[in-house]
Motif scaffolding. Structure first.
Motif, PDB file in Angstrom:
ATOM      1  N   UNK A  67       0.832  -1.196   0.000  1.00 47.89           N
ATOM      2  CA  UNK A  67       0.000   0.000   0.000  1.00 47.89           C
ATOM      3  C   UNK A  67       0.869   1.249   0.000  1.00 47.89           C
ATOM      4  N   UNK A  68       0.317   2.315  -0.538  1.00 43.71           N
ATOM      5  CA  UNK A  68       0.884   3.658  -0.399  1.00 43.71           C
ATOM      6  C   UNK A  68      -0.011   4.410   0.589  1.00 43.71           C
ATOM      7  N   UNK A  69       0.600   5.107   1.540  1.00 42.15           N
ATOM      8  CA  UNK A  69      -0.141   5.818   2.565  1.00 42.15           C
ATOM      9  C   UNK A  69       0.153   7.309   2.464  1.00 42.15           C
ATOM     10  N   UNK A  70      -0.897   8.116   2.406  1.00 45.23           N
ATOM     11  CA  UNK A  70      -0.743   9.567   2.442  1.00 45.23           C
ATOM     12  C   UNK A  70      -0.683   9.995   3.903  1.00 45.23           C
ATOM     13  N   UNK A  71       0.482  10.447   4.348  1.00 44.49           N
ATOM     14  CA  UNK A  71       0.673  10.791   5.764  1.00 44.49           C
ATOM     15  C   UNK A  71       1.128  12.237   5.886  1.00 44.49           C
ATOM     16  N   UNK A  72       0.418  13.003   6.697  1.00 47.50           N
ATOM     17  CA  UNK A  72       0.745  14.421   6.866  1.00 47.50           C
ATOM     18  C   UNK A  72       1.658  14.661   8.052  1.00 47.50           C
ATOM     19  N   UNK A  91       3.483  -4.333   3.900  1.00 43.31           N
ATOM     20  CA  UNK A  91       4.625  -3.604   3.356  1.00 43.31           C
ATOM     21  C   UNK A  91       4.108  -2.232   2.921  1.00 43.31           C
ATOM     22  N   UNK A  92       4.656  -1.194   3.502  1.00 45.64           N
ATOM     23  CA  UNK A  92       4.083   0.138   3.328  1.00 45.64           C
ATOM     24  C   UNK A  92       5.118   1.121   2.802  1.00 45.64           C
ATOM     25  N   UNK A  93       4.691   1.978   1.895  1.00 45.10           N
ATOM     26  CA  UNK A  93       5.426   3.182   1.537  1.00 45.10           C
ATOM     27  C   UNK A  93       4.527   4.371   1.849  1.00 45.10           C
ATOM     28  N   UNK A  94       5.128   5.506   2.187  1.00 50.73           N
ATOM     29  CA  UNK A  94       4.354   6.685   2.585  1.00 50.73           C
ATOM     30  C   UNK A  94       4.787   7.892   1.779  1.00 50.73           C
ATOM     31  N   UNK A  95       3.876   8.858   1.667  1.00 53.78           N
ATOM     32  CA  UNK A  95       4.201  10.103   0.965  1.00 53.78           C
ATOM     33  C   UNK A  95       3.596  11.280   1.708  1.00 53.78           C
ATOM     34  N   UNK A 161      -4.620  15.952  -4.648  1.00 50.54           N
ATOM     35  CA  UNK A 161      -4.767  14.545  -4.261  1.00 50.54           C
ATOM     36  C   UNK A 161      -4.361  13.613  -5.397  1.00 50.54           C
ATOM     37  N   UNK A 162      -4.259  14.153  -6.593  1.00 55.82           N
ATOM     38  CA  UNK A 162      -3.817  13.322  -7.722  1.00 55.82           C
ATOM     39  C   UNK A 162      -2.352  12.944  -7.595  1.00 55.82           C
ATOM     40  N   UNK A 163      -1.563  13.725  -6.862  1.00 57.32           N
ATOM     41  CA  UNK A 163      -0.125  13.459  -6.780  1.00 57.32           C
ATOM     42  C   UNK A 163       0.191  12.134  -6.090  1.00 57.32           C
ATOM     43  N   UNK A 164      -0.416  11.821  -4.928  1.00 58.82           N
ATOM     44  CA  UNK A 164      -0.162  10.488  -4.347  1.00 58.82           C
ATOM     45  C   UNK A 164      -0.645   9.356  -5.243  1.00 58.82           C
ATOM     46  N   UNK A 177      -4.061   4.706   0.630  1.00 62.98           N
ATOM     47  CA  UNK A 177      -4.887   4.877   1.823  1.00 62.98           C
ATOM     48  C   UNK A 177      -4.796   6.304   2.361  1.00 62.98           C
ATOM     49  N   UNK A 178      -5.954   6.839   2.732  1.00 61.40           N
ATOM     50  CA  UNK A 178      -6.074   8.149   3.358  1.00 61.40           C
ATOM     51  C   UNK A 178      -6.555   7.978   4.794  1.00 61.40           C
ATOM     52  N   UNK A 179      -6.140   8.886   5.665  1.00 59.00           N
ATOM     53  CA  UNK A 179      -6.521   8.800   7.075  1.00 59.00           C
ATOM     54  C   UNK A 179      -7.470   9.891   7.505  1.00 59.00           C
TER      55      UNK A 179
END
Length: 332
Positions: A67-72, A91-95, A161-164, A177-179
């Motif tokens: 998953x890719x996670x959008x984290x602020x 297995x996670x990557x974040x942006x 939001x298109x960037x992630x 994933x968004x939180x």
């Protein structure tokens, strides 16, 4: 509860903290607002097992992460990241967005947390300069205040939001994933739909068109920033549902808190422990806004409605038992 000493005092809901100045409040004879009567918003969850099943269907063993996670760097997204790594075993990557209008300390927290969790962290930027659209819509709002005009002030950021989504697609990751907290949904938002508590698409469109017809400055601002407006509104559709991203059709957008409970005490404690190795000595980051424009947007809604996003969030939490009414009034 009466607030103020003017000829027309503000009356707050007898159960939560929403004032009668917000359109649609429709207080009952007992003093309850319409949102308490209907238990707005829908904060029910599908459960962790449903999330595991959903993610399993999107998992690609050949991709660098599940998953890719959008984290602020705030509590909501930080807790989501921790849970996905430690509880769900993914297995996670974040942006994280890195832009001049965002608070630098929040982004630094995101980087420190990813380092503690051994998660690959991407910083992303670019997109249309949001301050230009923000300035245009704020000026239009000053000439003729409206809920649609206030919401459009942030439309440029929504388009980002298109960037992630694009990053996840480039990395070959099929789930983003968004939180976003379900308790942050305000009853006066004009341009979002997709869940049971939100406006249907046709009603949102009708409200949008009506506001444009009523305000020439707003109409001119929309024309001037039309690509940004279209992209931002379409991005809201993609974020509101578990559907493929518009800018990256192979990437599915999933909202973590539609599956997992939003529990503030546990979230703060979990994030504080995870951050103990750095970034503030383990102090919980709390629920800070990561955008410098937020105070202006809150002012716009307070001026029109006597309530803002903070009021709505507190009211939602009181309504669903996360804090008492007295605690909510004290926070206001």
């Amino acid at each position: 509860m009466l607030v103020g000493t003017g000829v027309h005092p503000v009356i707050r809901c007898s159960r939560c903290v929403m004032p009668n100045t917000v359109p649609g409040a429709q207080f009952s004879p007992s003093g309850e607002c319409w949102w308490c009567q209907t238990q707005f918003p829908d904060v029910s969850t599908l459960g962790p097992d449903a999330l595991r099943e959903r993610l399993a269907s999107l998992r690609d063993p050949e991709a660098p992460a599940d998953v890719m996670v959008a984290v602020s760097g705030g509590t909501d997204s930080s807790y989501m990241l921790i849970e996905l790594v430690r509880t769900y075993g993914l297995r996670v990557e974040a942006c994280t967005y890195v832009q001049h209008w965002a608070e630098e300390s929040i982004a630094q927290r995101a980087a420190a947390l990813c380092d503690n969790l051994h998660v690959r962290h991407h910083t992303i930027g670019g997109g249309p300069p949001p301050h230009q659209a923000y300035r245009g819509f704020f000026r239009a709002w000053l000439q003729r205040p409206s809920i649609v005009g206030a919401n459009l002030a942030c439309v440029a950021c929504k388009s980002l939001t298109a960037l992630p989504q694009k990053l996840a697609a480039r990395r070959g990751i099929r789930a983003l994933l968004w939180g976003t907290s379900p308790y942050e949904v305000p009853p006066f938002i004009a341009l979002e739909w997709g869940r049971s508590e939100s406006l249907p698409l046709w009603r949102s469109a009708a409200k949008f068109i009506s506001s444009l017809r009523a305000s020439r400055p707003l109409c001119l601002s929309v024309v001037r920033h039309l690509p940004t407006v279209l992209h931002g509104c379409l991005s809201l559709v993609a974020r509101s549902r578990t559907v493929p991203g518009i800018s990256a059709p192979g990437v599915r957008t999933i909202h973590f808190y539609e599956y997992h409970p939003w529990d503030p005490p546990r979230m703060c404690e979990t994030v504080a422990r995870a951050m103990s190795g750095g970034c503030g000595g383990g102090d919980p980051p709390g629920w800070r806004r990561d955008c410098r424009f937020v105070p202006i947007k809150e002012y716009m809604f307070q001026t029109m409605l006597g309530a803002d996003y903070t009021t709505a969030s507190i009211a939602n939490q009181v309504r669903h038992g996360l804090m008492t009414r007295d605690q909510g009034l004290h926070r206001l």
